[in-house]
Motif scaffolding. Structure first.
Motif, short mmCIF file in Angstrom:
data_model
loop_
_atom_site.label_atom_id
_atom_site.label_comp_id
_atom_site.label_asym_id
_atom_site.label_seq_id
_atom_site.Cartn_x
_atom_site.Cartn_y
_atom_site.Cartn_z
N LYS A 1 0.84 -1.21 0.00
CA LYS A 1 0.00 0.00 0.00
C LYS A 1 0.87 1.26 0.00
CE LYS A 1 -4.15 -1.93 0.44
NZ LYS A 1 -3.83 -3.36 0.38
N LEU A 2 1.94 1.25 0.79
CA LEU A 2 2.85 2.40 0.83
C LEU A 2 3.57 2.56 -0.50
CD1 LEU A 2 4.39 2.02 4.41
CD2 LEU A 2 2.69 3.70 3.66
N THR A 3 3.87 1.46 -1.15
CA THR A 3 4.53 1.52 -2.46
C THR A 3 3.62 2.18 -3.48
OG1 THR A 3 5.79 -0.49 -1.97
CG2 THR A 3 5.60 0.16 -4.29
N PHE B 1 5.29 10.09 -6.77
CA PHE B 1 6.41 10.30 -7.67
C PHE B 1 5.92 10.67 -9.07
CE2 PHE B 1 9.45 8.58 -10.81
CZ PHE B 1 10.59 9.26 -10.43
N ALA B 2 4.90 9.98 -9.54
CA ALA B 2 4.35 10.26 -10.88
C ALA B 2 3.76 11.66 -10.94
CB ALA B 2 3.30 9.22 -11.24
N LEU B 3 3.06 12.05 -9.89
CA LEU B 3 2.44 13.38 -9.89
C LEU B 3 3.48 14.50 -9.85
CD1 LEU B 3 -0.58 12.82 -7.46
CD2 LEU B 3 -0.62 13.03 -9.95
N LEU B 4 4.63 14.21 -9.26
CA LEU B 4 5.69 15.21 -9.21
C LEU B 4 6.46 15.31 -10.53
CD1 LEU B 4 7.15 14.49 -5.66
CD2 LEU B 4 5.86 16.52 -6.37
N HIS B 5 6.26 14.31 -11.39
CA HIS B 5 7.01 14.29 -12.66
C HIS B 5 6.08 14.03 -13.85
CE1 HIS B 5 9.97 13.22 -9.50
NE2 HIS B 5 10.79 13.99 -10.20
N THR C 1 -3.83 -5.64 -4.54
CA THR C 1 -2.91 -4.50 -4.58
C THR C 1 -1.76 -4.72 -5.56
OG1 THR C 1 -3.42 -4.07 -2.25
CG2 THR C 1 -1.52 -2.94 -3.16
N ILE C 2 -1.32 -5.96 -5.72
CA ILE C 2 -0.14 -6.25 -6.55
C ILE C 2 -0.26 -5.70 -7.98
CG2 ILE C 2 1.17 -8.12 -7.64
CD1 ILE C 2 0.85 -9.69 -5.03
N PRO C 3 -1.37 -5.91 -8.70
CA PRO C 3 -1.43 -5.40 -10.08
C PRO C 3 -1.24 -3.89 -10.18
CG PRO C 3 -3.15 -7.01 -9.72
CD PRO C 3 -2.55 -6.72 -8.38
N PHE C 4 -1.69 -3.14 -9.19
CA PHE C 4 -1.52 -1.70 -9.23
C PHE C 4 -0.06 -1.31 -8.99
CE2 PHE C 4 -5.93 -2.53 -8.11
CZ PHE C 4 -6.58 -1.77 -9.06
N VAL D 1 4.94 0.60 -11.27
CA VAL D 1 6.37 0.34 -11.48
C VAL D 1 6.68 0.35 -12.97
CG1 VAL D 1 8.16 -1.43 -11.33
CG2 VAL D 1 6.75 -0.93 -9.34
N GLY D 2 5.79 -0.24 -13.77
CA GLY D 2 5.99 -0.25 -15.21
C GLY D 2 6.04 1.14 -15.81
N ASN D 3 5.22 2.03 -15.29
CA ASN D 3 5.26 3.41 -15.76
C ASN D 3 6.48 4.15 -15.24
OD1 ASN D 3 2.79 4.22 -17.42
ND2 ASN D 3 1.82 3.14 -15.73
N ALA D 4 6.79 3.96 -13.96
CA ALA D 4 7.90 4.69 -13.35
C ALA D 4 9.24 4.34 -14.01
CB ALA D 4 7.96 4.40 -11.85
N PHE D 5 9.40 3.07 -14.38
CA PHE D 5 10.66 2.64 -14.99
C PHE D 5 10.57 2.53 -16.51
CE2 PHE D 5 11.08 1.34 -10.59
CZ PHE D 5 12.41 1.63 -10.30
#
Length: 211
Positions: free
Chosen positions: A21-23, A30-34, A89-92, A97-101
């Motif tokens: 959940k924290l992840t 992180f996405a909203l900041l970038h 929660t895992i799929p989200f 992660v897929g978007n971030a990396f």
């Protein structure tokens, strides 16, 4: 399993759940900041930031509703569906992660793999709840789970189309991509349904009989 081992296992599951959940929260922040980064452009990250927390809260909200109903009827509190909560929660986490990396753009068929595996995980999450509380026949549970997987895959594609597909460069190939995603989501749901039912029935057969 001894009570101590059971308690330890529950603590481990709770820890995993909290970390996941924290992840999600950290990756959304992180996405909203970038949002100006190409990997986040045209991906409706603001919409995801509003919707994803609500979706991963469904197990907790459902459990609260069931517990309130149980207490009104004088029944004991239901056990919290920790495994289902983790699986949902895992799929989200995978998607973020897929978007971030930038995996969606840098790894061939990463999106296809996500649709197949993520829908298998989501269907498995629902299956773990149904198999414990349902006396339905095996084939009924399988088709119920496949129906859930297919329906949610359709809703996801509708959401994607409205949120960012029409604004993305991939709009020209959106139709074929959507059909592929729906097919993979349905296949993943069917595989998860069969596995979940098989494991659930086996667990029931080997469960010790209590006096």
């Amino acid at each position: 399993m001894t009570p101590a081992a059971s308690d330890h296992g529950r603590v481990v599951l709770i820890t995993i759940n909290v970390v996941l959940k924290l992840t999600v929260a950290a990756l959304l922040a992180f996405a909203l900041l970038h949002t100006d980064w190409p990997r986040f452009a045209s991906k409706a990250m603001t919409a995801r930031a509003g919707i994803y927390p609500l979706l991963i809260a469904i197990p907790a909200l459902s459990w609260l509703a069931v517990r309130m109903a149980a207490r009104r009827n004088g029944r004991p509190d239901p056990a919290y569906p920790l495994v289902a909560d983790i699986l949902i929660t895992i799929p989200f986490v995978v998607d973020l992660v897929g978007n971030a990396f930038n995996f969606y753009d840098s790894i061939d068929h990463f999106d296809d793999a996500c649709h197949l595996v993520n829908w298998a995980i989501l269907t498995g999450a629902v299956g773990t709840v149904i198999i414990k509380r349902s006396e339905l026949a095996t084939w009924e549970i399988v088709w119920l789970l496949v129906g859930f997987g297919t329906a949610t895959a359709v809703l996801w594609e509708i959401g994607e189309y409205g949120a960012f597909v029409t604004k993305a460069p991939e709009v020209k190939t959106a139709y074929s991509d959507t059909i592929g995603d729906l097919t993979l989501g349905t296949i993943g749901s069917l595989v998860a349904a069969l596995i979940t039912v098989g494991l659930g029935r086996r667990a029931r057969r080997v469960a010790p009989v209590r006096a």
